[in-house]
Design a protein around this motif. Structure first.
Motif, PDB file in Angstrom:
ATOM      1  N   ILE A 165     -12.105  34.501-102.819  1.00 12.65           N
ATOM      2  CA  ILE A 165     -13.302  33.679-102.648  1.00 12.65           C
ATOM      3  C   ILE A 165     -14.540  34.555-102.525  1.00 12.65           C
ATOM      4  CG2 ILE A 165     -14.473  32.110-101.066  1.00 12.65           C
ATOM      5  CD1 ILE A 165     -11.790  30.837-100.476  1.00 12.65           C
ATOM      6  N   MET A 166     -14.423  35.669-101.800  1.00 14.68           N
ATOM      7  CA  MET A 166     -15.566  36.577-101.657  1.00 14.68           C
ATOM      8  C   MET A 166     -15.958  37.192-102.993  1.00 14.68           C
ATOM      9  SD  MET A 166     -16.441  36.295 -98.545  1.00 14.68           S
ATOM     10  CE  MET A 166     -17.594  37.662 -98.317  1.00 14.68           C
ATOM     11  N   VAL A 167     -14.980  37.467-103.837  1.00 17.33           N
ATOM     12  CA  VAL A 167     -15.296  37.992-105.172  1.00 17.33           C
ATOM     13  C   VAL A 167     -16.059  36.946-105.983  1.00 17.33           C
ATOM     14  CG1 VAL A 167     -14.312  38.790-107.353  1.00 17.33           C
ATOM     15  CG2 VAL A 167     -13.343  39.592-105.195  1.00 17.33           C
ATOM     16  N   LEU A 168     -15.635  35.695-105.900  1.00 20.90           N
ATOM     17  CA  LEU A 168     -16.319  34.627-106.634  1.00 20.90           C
ATOM     18  C   LEU A 168     -17.743  34.422-106.120  1.00 20.90           C
ATOM     19  CD1 LEU A 168     -13.437  32.000-106.907  1.00 20.90           C
ATOM     20  CD2 LEU A 168     -14.269  33.535-108.696  1.00 20.90           C
ATOM     21  N   LEU A 169     -17.937  34.612-104.816  1.00 20.80           N
ATOM     22  CA  LEU A 169     -19.268  34.429-104.234  1.00 20.80           C
ATOM     23  C   LEU A 169     -20.189  35.600-104.527  1.00 20.80           C
ATOM     24  CD1 LEU A 169     -18.403  32.929-100.711  1.00 20.80           C
ATOM     25  CD2 LEU A 169     -19.373  31.741-102.679  1.00 20.80           C
ATOM     26  N   ALA A 170     -19.632  36.713-105.001  1.00 20.47           N
ATOM     27  CA  ALA A 170     -20.448  37.908-105.243  1.00 20.47           C
ATOM     28  C   ALA A 170     -21.538  37.641-106.278  1.00 20.47           C
ATOM     29  CB  ALA A 170     -19.555  39.061-105.695  1.00 20.47           C
ATOM     30  N   HIS A 186     -29.208  36.190-106.256  1.00 23.03           N
ATOM     31  CA  HIS A 186     -30.320  35.852-105.376  1.00 23.03           C
ATOM     32  C   HIS A 186     -30.897  37.073-104.683  1.00 23.03           C
ATOM     33  CE1 HIS A 186     -29.226  31.718-106.130  1.00 23.03           C
ATOM     34  NE2 HIS A 186     -30.306  31.348-105.485  1.00 23.03           N
ATOM     35  N   ALA A 187     -30.060  38.070-104.427  1.00 22.96           N
ATOM     36  CA  ALA A 187     -30.581  39.299-103.829  1.00 22.96           C
ATOM     37  C   ALA A 187     -31.513  40.014-104.794  1.00 22.96           C
ATOM     38  CB  ALA A 187     -29.424  40.215-103.435  1.00 22.96           C
ATOM     39  N   ILE A 188     -31.148  40.012-106.066  1.00 25.89           N
ATOM     40  CA  ILE A 188     -31.985  40.667-107.078  1.00 25.89           C
ATOM     41  C   ILE A 188     -33.290  39.904-107.279  1.00 25.89           C
ATOM     42  CG2 ILE A 188     -32.124  41.236-109.539  1.00 25.89           C
ATOM     43  CD1 ILE A 188     -29.109  41.799-109.421  1.00 25.89           C
ATOM     44  N   ARG A 189     -33.247  38.574-107.226  1.00 25.79           N
ATOM     45  CA  ARG A 189     -34.442  37.764-107.435  1.00 25.79           C
ATOM     46  C   ARG A 189     -35.394  37.792-106.244  1.00 25.79           C
ATOM     47  NH1 ARG A 189     -31.759  32.331-110.194  1.00 25.79           N
ATOM     48  NH2 ARG A 189     -31.463  33.213-112.301  1.00 25.79           N
ATOM     49  N   ALA A 190     -34.867  38.155-105.078  1.00 26.79           N
ATOM     50  CA  ALA A 190     -35.721  38.192-103.892  1.00 26.79           C
ATOM     51  C   ALA A 190     -36.787  39.274-104.055  1.00 26.79           C
ATOM     52  CB  ALA A 190     -34.884  38.441-102.645  1.00 26.79           C
ATOM     53  N   ASP A 191     -38.025  38.966-103.661  1.00 29.42           N
ATOM     54  CA  ASP A 191     -39.114  39.922-103.841  1.00 29.42           C
ATOM     55  C   ASP A 191     -39.383  40.760-102.604  1.00 29.42           C
ATOM     56  OD1 ASP A 191     -39.976  37.860-102.298  1.00 29.42           O
ATOM     57  OD2 ASP A 191     -41.861  37.501-103.372  1.00 29.42           O
ATOM     58  N   VAL A 244     -27.653  39.776 -98.390  1.00 30.01           N
ATOM     59  CA  VAL A 244     -26.506  40.650 -98.638  1.00 30.01           C
ATOM     60  C   VAL A 244     -25.804  41.070 -97.349  1.00 30.01           C
ATOM     61  CG1 VAL A 244     -25.787  42.847 -99.665  1.00 30.01           C
ATOM     62  CG2 VAL A 244     -27.554  41.478-100.767  1.00 30.01           C
ATOM     63  N   GLY A 245     -26.550  41.239 -96.264  1.00 31.80           N
ATOM     64  CA  GLY A 245     -25.978  41.753 -95.012  1.00 31.80           C
ATOM     65  C   GLY A 245     -24.799  40.955 -94.494  1.00 31.80           C
ATOM     66  N   PRO A 246     -24.962  39.615 -94.256  1.00 30.19           N
ATOM     67  CA  PRO A 246     -23.815  38.829 -93.769  1.00 30.19           C
ATOM     68  C   PRO A 246     -22.629  38.847 -94.739  1.00 30.19           C
ATOM     69  CG  PRO A 246     -25.866  37.626 -93.481  1.00 30.19           C
ATOM     70  CD  PRO A 246     -26.198  38.827 -94.312  1.00 30.19           C
ATOM     71  N   TYR A 247     -22.942  38.832 -96.019  1.00 38.61           N
ATOM     72  CA  TYR A 247     -21.859  38.856 -97.023  1.00 38.61           C
ATOM     73  C   TYR A 247     -21.032  40.129 -96.883  1.00 38.61           C
ATOM     74  CZ  TYR A 247     -19.549  39.177-101.562  1.00 38.61           C
ATOM     75  OH  TYR A 247     -18.619  39.323-102.556  1.00 38.61           O
ATOM     76  N   LEU A 248     -21.696  41.287 -96.793  1.00 38.11           N
ATOM     77  CA  LEU A 248     -20.974  42.553 -96.671  1.00 38.11           C
ATOM     78  C   LEU A 248     -20.238  42.654 -95.335  1.00 38.11           C
ATOM     79  CD1 LEU A 248     -23.530  45.068 -98.239  1.00 38.11           C
ATOM     80  CD2 LEU A 248     -21.488  44.065 -99.284  1.00 38.11           C
ATOM     81  N   ALA A 249     -20.817  42.074 -94.266  1.00 34.55           N
ATOM     82  CA  ALA A 249     -20.154  42.111 -92.958  1.00 34.55           C
ATOM     83  C   ALA A 249     -18.844  41.322 -92.985  1.00 34.55           C
ATOM     84  CB  ALA A 249     -21.089  41.552 -91.889  1.00 34.55           C
TER      85      ALA A 249
END
Length: 524
Positions: A176-181, A187-192, A201-206
């Motif tokens: 599931i985490m791979v699919l959510l990547a 969205h991380a790339i689009r964030a300005d 990205v932080g909570p995802y990596l944690a």
């Protein structure tokens, strides 16, 4: 040039149209909006609702897993409802189907949302889906709460299931985490802003790091070195083979014997004129045709009927009508005819049958209610049937009843005395206890080993599911009482059995593969 640009602008996007149509009921392109770089993926109201959608998914998943793993006790649940409602119905199966449908529905909404985010579309959940989300969330939370109040032991069943399913749940969570990547990276790339990127990205990596390391604290008795697995637990038929024949009947016990069961379990009460017979319920409503024969006595205690009256009842037609077990299958024509001709079975006949096939017997004894002529003589009457009428070999009797145990030991030496609860080893040896008969939720490999060292064996009841039987096998149980002798006898080894080396390879490969895929997604 302008015309060409307009054609490009209104180029058909069937995939996105389907996603937005099912999620938002916005099938037309002009109804949709793209997410601009650095902007939120949805309005403030939608941002507040999206966590509810995720919560509904999580709670519905937890309830579906919890209820699905409780299949071992579905019959008890349906029997409880029968006692309250007065009619038999497979409520357990209905709840399972509803839970599966609701989980599939909310999962589809979440997948649609992830796909829309990946396509750069703003989220807008249609009001009908919002109502559905609230219904799923409310159903899942209220059902989990009701389980915790009304069926507290169910939590123990779920915790036991983790001992065999945890390695595979770990793989599922990583998948599931791979699919959510993909949506996270997008969205991380689009964030300005860097802060926004860290928040995404932080909570995802944690969470990912936690899942990578969680196997360090995982325990399963089915992960063991080669050659350390004990013998297969013996199988004791719970009221015979109640998934193949009407419970507590001659046919049911014969089915257990035919399928290689090692012992027979039953329930014993005593008629008004002193004949011990087999019956689990207080009344005769569920397992006989008393409504047809004695319609005015359906609520009368079974022990207040004479044996002549009991012999007039049919103890098998209810089985074909109600089909008391989920997935019990269909009977052959011969078995159907045999089932319809079953009658209430006496304790004497039961013991003779077990003795002739050299099978262990264990039984729950029910004291007659007040004003019953045998209320104070019932144990003597039952002992007389065991010792004098049936003359069963005494070492085949697992004596469970705890009252007047010393008297029973004096008049009937040779019984295998069995205790129905855990106790200090010193107390068990003092009372000559050689076996424990425990509910399966008390299963502990450490306790089993401790009692075995004192030559005290353990039996667990009622174990119907292969995963639970596998856990009992891996934990070192000596026997189990089961409704499914015909299913468990075919297991040649425990499910989920693996060596520590095999599990370490599976764990490391899962983590490395997922880390590579996630890194690749973020890099692209």
């Amino acid at each position: 040039v302008v015309r060409r640009r307009l054609l490009q602008k209104y180029e058909h996007q069937p995939f996105t149209s389907c996603l937005a149509g099912f999620y938002s009921c916005r099938w037309k392109r002009y109804q949709r909006e793209r997410t601009e770089p650095g902007k939120c993926c949805c309005s403030t109201r939608e941002c507040m609702f999206f966590p509810l959608l995720v919560a509904a998914f999580c709670f519905s998943l937890v309830f579906l897993y919890t209820w699905g793993e409780g299949k071992n006790d579905y019959n008890n649940f349906d029997w409880y409802n029968y006692g309250n409602l007065g009619f038999w119905f497979l409520w357990s199966l209905v709840i399972l189907i509803v839970a599966a449908v609701l989980f599939a529905y909310i999962s589809l909404l979440l997948v649609l949302a992830m796909c829309l985010l990946a396509e750069g579309q703003q989220l807008y959940l249609h009001w009908s889906h919002k109502i559905g989300t609230f219904l799923v969330l409310g159903f899942s939370i209220s059902s989990l709460f009701a389980l915790s109040i009304l069926w507290r032991d169910h939590g123990k069943t779920v915790r036991l299931s983790f001992q065999v399913t945890a390695p595979y749940l770990h793989i599922g969570a990583i998948a599931i985490m791979v699919l959510l990547a993909w949506p996270v990276a997008l969205h991380a790339i689009r964030a300005d802003k860097k802060v926004t990127q860290v928040i995404i990205v932080g909570p995802y990596l944690a969470i990912l790091l936690f899942l990578f390391l969680i196997p360090l604290g995982m325990y399963s008795p089915c992960i063991r070195e080669m050659g350390t697995l004990g013998p297969k637990p013996a199988l004791i038929g719970h009221r015979g083979a109640p998934m193949l024949a009407p419970e507590n009947t001659e046919m049911s016990f014969m089915k257990t014997i035919e399928h290689g069961g090692d012992g027979l379990e039953t329930d014993v009460t005593i008629s008004y004129d002193g004949v011990p017979f087999l019956m689990h319920d207080d009344t005769l409503r569920r397992t006989t045709n008393i409504q047809e024969v004695y319609p005015n006595d359906t609520g009368k205690a079974a022990s207040f009927f004479s044996w002549d009256a009991l012999q007039k009842l049919n103890a098998g037609t209810w089985f074909l009508k109600n089909k008391p077990f989920v997935g019990m299958g269909s009977l052959s024509k011969a078995d159907q005819n045999q089932a319809t001709n079953q009658s209430i079975y006496t304790l004497s006949s039961f013991l003779r049958l077990a003795d002739s096939h050299n099978k262990l017997v264990i039984f729950d004894l029910y004291r007659p209610p007040e004003k019953h002529p045998y209320r104070n003589l019932w144990l003597r009457k039952i002992l007389d049937v065991i010792l004098n009428e049936s003359k069963i070999k005494r070492h085949l009797v697992l004596w469970l009843h705890n009252s007047v145990r010393s008297f029973v030991q004096s008049v009937a030496p040779g019984f295998q005395h069995t205790m129905g609860r855990k106790a200090p080893i010193e107390d068990l040896l003092k009372h000559n206890i050689v076996k424990l008969n425990l509910v399966y939720t008390d299963m502990s490999s450490e306790d089993i080993r401790k009692y075995a060292e004192a030559n005290i064996t353990t039996n667990f009841y009622v174990v119907n599911e292969p995963w639970l039987y596998s856990l009992a096998w891996c934990s070192g149980a000596h026997s189990v009482t089961t409704n499914a002798v015909h299913l468990l006898k075919d297991l040649s080894q425990p499910l989920f059995l693996m060596t520590p080396q095999q599990y370490n390879i599976m764990w490391i490969l899962t983590d490395l593969t997922s880390a590579f895929l996630i890194s690749l997604i973020f890099a692209l």
